[in-house]
Design a protein around this motif. Structure first.
Motif, mmCIF file in Angstrom:
data_model
loop_
_atom_site.group_PDB
_atom_site.id
_atom_site.type_symbol
_atom_site.label_atom_id
_atom_site.label_comp_id
_atom_site.label_asym_id
_atom_site.label_seq_id
_atom_site.Cartn_x
_atom_site.Cartn_y
_atom_site.Cartn_z
ATOM 1 N N LEU A 313 13.519 -5.153 4.922
ATOM 2 C CA LEU A 313 12.556 -4.511 4.027
ATOM 3 C C LEU A 313 11.850 -3.344 4.705
ATOM 4 N N MET A 314 11.530 -3.495 5.997
ATOM 5 C CA MET A 314 10.791 -2.449 6.695
ATOM 6 C C MET A 314 11.651 -1.219 6.980
ATOM 7 N N ILE A 315 12.958 -1.322 6.765
ATOM 8 C CA ILE A 315 13.802 -0.139 6.890
ATOM 9 C C ILE A 315 13.459 0.882 5.811
ATOM 10 N N VAL A 316 13.012 0.406 4.640
ATOM 11 C CA VAL A 316 12.741 1.313 3.513
ATOM 12 C C VAL A 316 11.624 2.305 3.865
ATOM 13 N N PRO A 317 10.434 1.868 4.346
ATOM 14 C CA PRO A 317 9.428 2.857 4.756
ATOM 15 C C PRO A 317 9.910 3.755 5.889
ATOM 16 N N ALA A 318 10.714 3.210 6.810
ATOM 17 C CA ALA A 318 11.214 4.031 7.912
ATOM 18 C C ALA A 318 12.105 5.159 7.385
ATOM 19 N N LEU A 319 12.958 4.848 6.416
ATOM 20 C CA LEU A 319 13.800 5.881 5.818
ATOM 21 C C LEU A 319 12.954 6.898 5.055
ATOM 22 N N ALA A 320 11.887 6.436 4.401
ATOM 23 C CA ALA A 320 10.991 7.356 3.694
ATOM 24 C C ALA A 320 10.313 8.319 4.662
ATOM 25 N N SER A 321 9.980 7.822 5.858
ATOM 26 C CA SER A 321 9.384 8.693 6.869
ATOM 27 C C SER A 321 10.369 9.777 7.297
ATOM 28 N N ILE A 322 11.647 9.409 7.422
ATOM 29 C CA ILE A 322 12.668 10.396 7.765
ATOM 30 C C ILE A 322 12.773 11.461 6.684
ATOM 31 N N VAL A 323 12.810 11.023 5.424
ATOM 32 C CA VAL A 323 12.909 11.969 4.306
ATOM 33 C C VAL A 323 11.687 12.888 4.286
ATOM 34 N N GLY A 324 10.503 12.313 4.480
ATOM 35 C CA GLY A 324 9.283 13.130 4.495
ATOM 36 C C GLY A 324 9.300 14.151 5.607
ATOM 37 N N PRO A 365 8.031 -6.614 -2.921
ATOM 38 C CA PRO A 365 8.516 -5.307 -3.395
ATOM 39 C C PRO A 365 7.400 -4.293 -3.639
ATOM 40 N N ALA A 366 6.315 -4.735 -4.276
ATOM 41 C CA ALA A 366 5.216 -3.810 -4.550
ATOM 42 C C ALA A 366 4.536 -3.354 -3.263
ATOM 43 N N LEU A 367 4.392 -4.255 -2.293
ATOM 44 C CA LEU A 367 3.767 -3.891 -1.022
ATOM 45 C C LEU A 367 4.646 -2.907 -0.257
ATOM 46 N N ILE A 368 5.955 -3.141 -0.249
ATOM 47 C CA ILE A 368 6.867 -2.221 0.419
ATOM 48 C C ILE A 368 6.857 -0.863 -0.272
ATOM 49 N N ALA A 369 6.703 -0.854 -1.597
ATOM 50 C CA ALA A 369 6.635 0.421 -2.322
ATOM 51 C C ALA A 369 5.414 1.230 -1.873
ATOM 52 N N ALA A 370 4.268 0.564 -1.744
ATOM 53 C CA ALA A 370 3.060 1.266 -1.291
ATOM 54 C C ALA A 370 3.228 1.762 0.142
ATOM 55 N N ALA A 371 3.814 0.922 0.997
ATOM 56 C CA ALA A 371 4.051 1.342 2.386
ATOM 57 C C ALA A 371 5.026 2.512 2.442
ATOM 58 N N THR A 372 5.981 2.540 1.525
ATOM 59 C CA THR A 372 6.953 3.630 1.481
ATOM 60 C C THR A 372 6.283 4.939 1.095
ATOM 61 N N VAL A 373 5.372 4.889 0.139
ATOM 62 C CA VAL A 373 4.612 6.086 -0.248
ATOM 63 C C VAL A 373 3.821 6.615 0.945
#
Length: 536
Positions: A313-324, A365-373
């Motif tokens: 699950l924590m890969i999702v915010p990490a990938l978002a950081s790369i995109v950002g 899922p909702a918590l990971i979504a907020a962390a991804t933002v």
């Protein structure tokens, strides 16, 4: 006065960039896989508690404390030469660490890896400053390099899990060996000019910078590790360590102001692009550095996810950081850096506040979504912050300026671990009351107050009803503690974001490009040779 356009990079420079991403990918992966390997290292080598701390932190201590010196050294012996030497030493030390048979030897190899790692970031960013003279291409190159670091952090947990499942713990160190070999094979692609040495190393400055950074970070991390509970002994030695480090830092600054050829040119702090970006990165890491740690613990304790599920699950915010981070050069074509950086902090502040409010009410899922933002919004800050820090300095000072971003990052992360770690532990202990805790002995209550895991362990020895009440109380207290951590992050990020928007409102990357074209450097002391790359 020449007004020629800056030289644009060719395919050779972009291929060199691909080679330069490898060291940061390697060191970032190493940071995360080591945590996963600790249980098996403990089982095999049986280190003491103090030795465990040194295995974890000695590399980081030395890397952050030496990075200023390495940034200066790269401008004297050549950044390419320093980078290749650092990578070679890192690979050999990793190979030796994989076959360690005693904790002391593993600590020594981790220390050697830290010394080698200190050479990498300032050398790489200094080389980028020479290779990519065009500001837009330089911004893209920095984005690629910073994204490689984020990718390494994201790759660490699944890669470490695979290695540990099929091999022994030494395999997590052997991963570095082929990466180091690949970079050394790509060495001919890197620019090979050595800057002209215009001064000898000032040994007191080196010693002062090392001592100041080591004592501050050591004190902060020990406060985070021991400050949560009274049973860990007095805190004054670690507070004293921080105070001594600050005094040594003041002495270092005073000495730099007096030297004709300082280790760190303090005049750079007069430039808003440098000082504001550096401060923003430090405060952002203070607010956000320990957030992932809190969320990971919450997902595994309160929501009952396995380590493997949490890691995926924590890969999702990490990938978002790369995109950002990769989006930053595109965003700055239409939006000023101040708005991109400060606006991202405001969005991240809103995300942190939303996550704090959702804790205890929604699922993963909702918590990971907020962390991804949050991760996506803060991604451009890393890229643009490093970009502005490096281009603010003369080309010959680029390595030292890049080193300052590493120092700010290390201090910000240490402050975050110390402050947020201690604050959330205090909130957890104070919230651990009511049903389930009545009648507990003082040792049992202290054990439950150490962590949620400690409370679960204590509950196992209680009657079923009281044990369930204790676990529920521990989960509720930890939820409140994590909410406090994210609330603190939201409170810090918002005003810092507004300050960045205001203080950097006149900074434009294309204007810096014009200055570089006209003067050969953003700062003083550069030559025509500084502005153009030289190849082997």
């Amino acid at each position: 006065m020449s007004t020629r356009a800056p030289r644009r990079a060719t395919w050779r420079e972009w291929l060199a960039l691909a080679v330069m991403t490898l060291p940061l990918l390697m060191t970032a992966t190493d940071m995360t896989v080591l945590f996963m390997a600790l249980p098996t290292i403990t089982e095999d080598l049986a280190p003491g508690s103090t030795q465990m701390l040194w295995i974890l932190h000695v590399g980081e201590f030395l890397a952050v404390s030496l990075v200023l010196t390495m940034g200066w050294l790269g401008s004297r012996i050549g950044r390419r030469r320093l980078l290749l030497a650092g990578v070679a030493v890192y690979g050999l030390a990793s190979l030796a660490a994989a076959f360690a048979t005693a904790p002391e030897f593993l600590i020594a190899m981790r220390a050697l890896m830290g010394v080698a790692a200190a050479s990498m970031t300032p050398s790489i960013l200094g080389l980028l400053r020479v290779v990519f003279a065009d500001s837009r291409q330089f911004s893209l190159a920095v984005a690629v390099v910073m994204s490689a670091f984020s990718a390494g952090m994201a790759l660490g947990p699944p890669l470490g899990g695979f290695v540990l499942e099929h091999f022994w713990w030494g395999g997590v160190f052997l991963i570095n060996v082929p990466v180091a070999a690949l970079l050394l094979l790509g060495a001919p692609l890197l620019p090979g000019r050595r800057e002209e040495a215009d001064g000898s190393v000032d040994l007191p400055s080196v010693l002062l910078s090392m001592a100041a950074i080591i004592t501050v970070i050591f004190g902060l991390q020990e406060l985070a590790d021991r400050g949560a509970t009274a049973s860990d002994g007095p805190l004054w030695p670690y507070l004293a360590s921080v105070a001594v480090g600050l005094l040594l830092g003041a002495a270092f600054v005073r000495r730099q102001l007096r030297l004709a050829d300082p280790l760190m040119d303090m005049r750079l702090f007069a430039l808003p692009a440098f000082s504001v970006s550096l401060t923003a990165m430090l405060l952002m890491l203070l607010a956000y550095g320990a957030a992932d740690m809190l969320l990971v613990q919450y997902l595994q304790t309160d929501l009952g996810l396995s380590p493997a599920e949490t890691g995926m699950l924590m890969i999702v915010p990490a990938l978002a950081s790369i995109v950002g981070g990769m989006a930053a050069p595109v965003l700055t074509r239409w939006i000023r850096p101040s708005v991109t950086m400060g606006g991202g902090m405001l969005v991240a502040s809103a995300g942190a506040a939303a996550l704090a409010l959702m804790l205890g009410e929604v699922g993963a899922p909702a918590l990971i979504a907020a962390a991804t933002v949050m991760a996506a919004a803060l991604g451009p800050l890393f890229t643009l912050g490093v970009n502005l820090i490096v281009v603010s300095a003369p080309v010959r000072r680029a390595g030292a300026a890049a080193a300052m971003s590493d120092v700010a990052g290390g201090l910000g992360a240490a402050l975050s671990m110390a402050f947020l770690g201690s604050m959330t532990a205090v909130v957890y202990r104070r919230g651990l009351g009511g049903p389930g805790t009545e009648g507990l002995s003082e040792p049992a209550l202290d054990a439950a107050g150490e962590s949620v895991g400690g409370a679960v362990g204590v509950a196992g020895g209680l009657p079923v009803g009281q044990g369930e009440q204790l676990v529920d109380a521990a989960f509720a207290a930890f939820t409140t503690a994590v909410q406090a951590g994210y609330g603190f992050g939201a409170a810090v990020l918002a005003p810092v974001g507004l300050a960045v928007i205001w203080l950097l409102r006149r900074v434009r990357l294309d204007a810096m490009d014009e200055d570089t074209t006209k003067e050969g450097s953003v700062g003083e002391g550069a030559t025509e040779e500084d502005a153009a790359p030289a190849h082997c």
